[in-house]
Design a protein around this motif. Structure first.
Motif, short mmCIF file in Angstrom:
data_model
loop_
_atom_site.label_atom_id
_atom_site.label_comp_id
_atom_site.label_asym_id
_atom_site.label_seq_id
_atom_site.Cartn_x
_atom_site.Cartn_y
_atom_site.Cartn_z
N TRP A 83 5.33 -7.04 5.15
CA TRP A 83 6.33 -8.08 4.99
C TRP A 83 6.74 -8.74 6.31
CZ3 TRP A 83 7.69 -11.64 2.05
CH2 TRP A 83 8.93 -12.29 2.15
N ASP A 84 6.88 -7.96 7.36
CA ASP A 84 7.29 -8.54 8.65
C ASP A 84 6.30 -9.60 9.11
OD1 ASP A 84 9.10 -8.52 10.98
OD2 ASP A 84 7.29 -7.84 12.04
N GLU A 85 5.02 -9.38 8.83
CA GLU A 85 3.99 -10.34 9.23
C GLU A 85 3.85 -11.47 8.22
OE1 GLU A 85 -0.53 -10.00 11.08
OE2 GLU A 85 0.08 -8.57 9.54
N ALA A 110 -0.84 -16.24 14.47
CA ALA A 110 -0.84 -15.99 15.91
C ALA A 110 0.39 -16.62 16.57
CB ALA A 110 -2.12 -16.52 16.53
N MET A 111 0.74 -17.84 16.12
CA MET A 111 1.91 -18.52 16.71
C MET A 111 3.20 -17.81 16.35
SD MET A 111 1.37 -20.86 18.81
CE MET A 111 3.15 -21.06 18.90
N HIS A 117 7.16 -12.00 19.64
CA HIS A 117 6.91 -10.93 20.62
C HIS A 117 6.48 -11.45 21.99
CE1 HIS A 117 7.28 -7.83 17.55
NE2 HIS A 117 6.47 -8.53 16.78
N GLY A 118 6.22 -12.75 22.10
CA GLY A 118 5.71 -13.28 23.35
C GLY A 118 4.20 -13.26 23.38
N ALA A 121 2.02 -9.15 23.43
CA ALA A 121 2.79 -8.45 22.40
C ALA A 121 3.03 -6.99 22.73
CB ALA A 121 2.08 -8.57 21.06
N VAL A 122 2.09 -6.35 23.44
CA VAL A 122 2.22 -4.93 23.79
C VAL A 122 1.80 -4.75 25.24
CG1 VAL A 122 1.87 -4.04 21.45
CG2 VAL A 122 -0.11 -4.49 22.89
N ASP A 123 2.28 -3.66 25.85
CA ASP A 123 1.99 -3.42 27.27
C ASP A 123 0.50 -3.23 27.55
OD1 ASP A 123 4.66 -3.58 27.86
OD2 ASP A 123 5.01 -1.41 27.78
#
Length: 489
Positions: A83-85, A110-111, A117-118, A121-123
């Motif tokens: 759902w979040d996506e 993707a946008m 998240h910028g 998205a992850v480190d």
């Protein structure tokens, strides 16, 4: 710079190829070099009603999103996990009245990810979509026209309440996806069902004879508590020994084409000239186009030309017959052409391998397992001389040939092939992939049947025939099976 401490890779300047990834330690076959969750992914338009939009597993009766009526899921647990996506996509589809094509949906996802998240998205993400090549300047006129249409469709789909995006930036994202999108397979690894973007994977350059392969791990979203879910992710796995400091590579195309055809395909899709060793030296091209020695080279050349023309015409006729479901005609065409090919073409010739593959599949469908097994065995023998020994396509072909031999009653050969396929797919897919689990069960079953065959061939054949026909065993055969089982203990 490395992905994580446990991931033995680093980014480096790969010369004319741009950036690349290399290993920081020695690796062996089957090692998982790194894993990466998708930045964004979508199901193909053609599969949207048959595949879960969260985990990309095929489903017979998927659960449909009640709001957009487009997205489908394994069940409500999978739907909640997605759902979040999906929620922004869901609203956009409802506003638009219908879902746009898959490339538009992927750019939009993707946008939305970027805005939430910028760009990073992850480190562990080594690059961003902004810094990936789009090759828009290299596109032909037809590709640019398609790109322009896609940008317009995206602008119509993108919510007006969201920050507007420039045409140039949208074009860049479409270009990135065109040259960097990774096909996602179903849970058995047998069919491509979607496409995703994986930024770190995009840094791994192409080689027609690569030292790595990529598979999709669908993760596990079955738990009611989302905290216990594991993400859908790709795994980069070593195909063989890789030395410290060696560049990591994957193949963007199937190896079973001569060098000039692979180069042409890569140039059209990815906009670069492949100069890998196999392309620059034409390695194995001679095998792929090999003919038998008839003693008269001039006559052989003329005959080869005739057989090639016949093969190409047969491929066209076979495709038409398959689309109309006329499988008896497919078999007839394959038999006639193979008879002509056998007199001249070597067992590694691409035209013969293609026809053997088609014949084996269709004959299996028609339950003519004996002839199907003969075709499959010849095909696998040719593949083994061409493919890398740990190539996933080779492993899958050997698996299918093993199953066909099993059904044909060639239990010893079937078991040996299934064991061989299991060894290859352990390297390419790992021990926890669903297809490896399937092979493990088949290996156990064929081992048991092989033991029965060696103890009493007549009883084995009775059991096999009953299984193929879906009939119960006679009482005498049941007793004999029990006796064999007791003896085995």
């Amino acid at each position: 710079m490395t992905l994580e401490k446990k991931d033995p890779v680093e980014v480096f300047n790969a010369g004319n190829k741009g950036r690349g990834l290399r290993t920081t330690k020695a690796l062996v076959a089957g090692d998982v070099i790194f894993t990466e969750a998708g930045y964004a992914a979508v199901v193909f338009d053609s599969m949207s009603m048959d595949v879960c939009h969260n985990c990309f597993r095929r489903q017979a009766n998927p659960h449909r999103c009640a709001q957009c009526k487009f997205a489908h899921y394994c069940d409500r647990t999978c739907q909640r996990a997605a759902w979040d996506e999906h929620k922004r996509e869901c609203a956009a589809i409802r506003t638009a009245g219908r879902a746009p094509k898959e490339s538009v949906r992927l750019v939009a996802r993707a946008m939305w990810r970027m805005q939430k998240h910028g760009a990073k998205a992850v480190d562990s993400q080594l690059t961003t979509l902004d810094f990936l090549q789009d090759h828009v300047s290299d596109m032909a006129a037809d590709d640019l026209k398609e790109l322009e249409d896609d940008v317009q469709r995206f602008q119509e789909y993108w919510p007006k309440s969201r920050r507007s995006l420039s045409k140039e930036y949208i074009s860049h994202l479409f270009g990135v996806i065109k040259v960097n999108g990774f096909a996602l397979s179903d849970q058995r690894g047998l069919q491509a069902v979607g496409v995703g973007i994986f930024p770190n994977l995009c840094l791994v350059n192409h080689d027609c004879w690569p030292n790595c392969t990529v598979i999709l791990n669908h993760g596990n979203q079955s738990a009611l508590d989302p905290a216990l879910h594991s993400q859908r992710r790709i795994e980069l796995r070593a195909l063989g020994p890789i030395e410290e400091g060696e560049e990591l590579s994957v193949s963007y195309v199937d190896f079973l084409n001569v060098a000039k055809d692979r180069q042409k395909s890569l140039k059209k899709q990815y906009y670069f000239e492949c100069m890998c060793e196999h392309c620059s030296k034409g390695l194995k091209d001679d095998l792929m186009m090999a003919t038998k020695d008839t003693g008269d080279k001039k006559a052989a050349a003329e005959q080869a030309k005739e057989v090639t023309e016949l093969s190409l015409k047969t491929f066209e006729k076979v495709e038409v017959a398959r689309l109309t479901g006329d499988f008896e005609t497919v078999v007839k065409l394959c038999r006639e052409c193979l008879q002509k090919q056998d007199a001249l073409l070597a067992d590694t010739h691409l035209h013969q391998l293609r026809l053997l593959c088609t014949a084996s599949e269709v004959l299996s469908y028609l339950r003519n397992f004996k002839e199907a097994a003969e075709c499959a065995n010849r095909m696998v023998a040719g593949y083994a001389k061409l493919y890398h020994p740990n190539n996933a396509q080779l492993g899958m072909a050997i698996m299918r040939a093993g199953v066909t031999n099993w059904h044909a009653g060639n239990i010893e050969q079937g078991h040996n092939m299934i064991c061989q396929a299991y060894g290859i797919l352990l390297v390419t897919h790992g021990p926890h992939h669903p297809i490896t689990h399937d092979l493990e069960m088949m290996r156990t079953q064929t081992e048991m049947e092989l033991r029965m065959f060696r103890q009493n061939e007549k009883v084995y054949q009775c059991v096999r025939e009953a299984a193929l026909l879906g009939q119960p065993l006679s009482e005498p055969v049941k007793e004999q099976v029990k006796e064999l089982a007791m003896a085995a203990k």
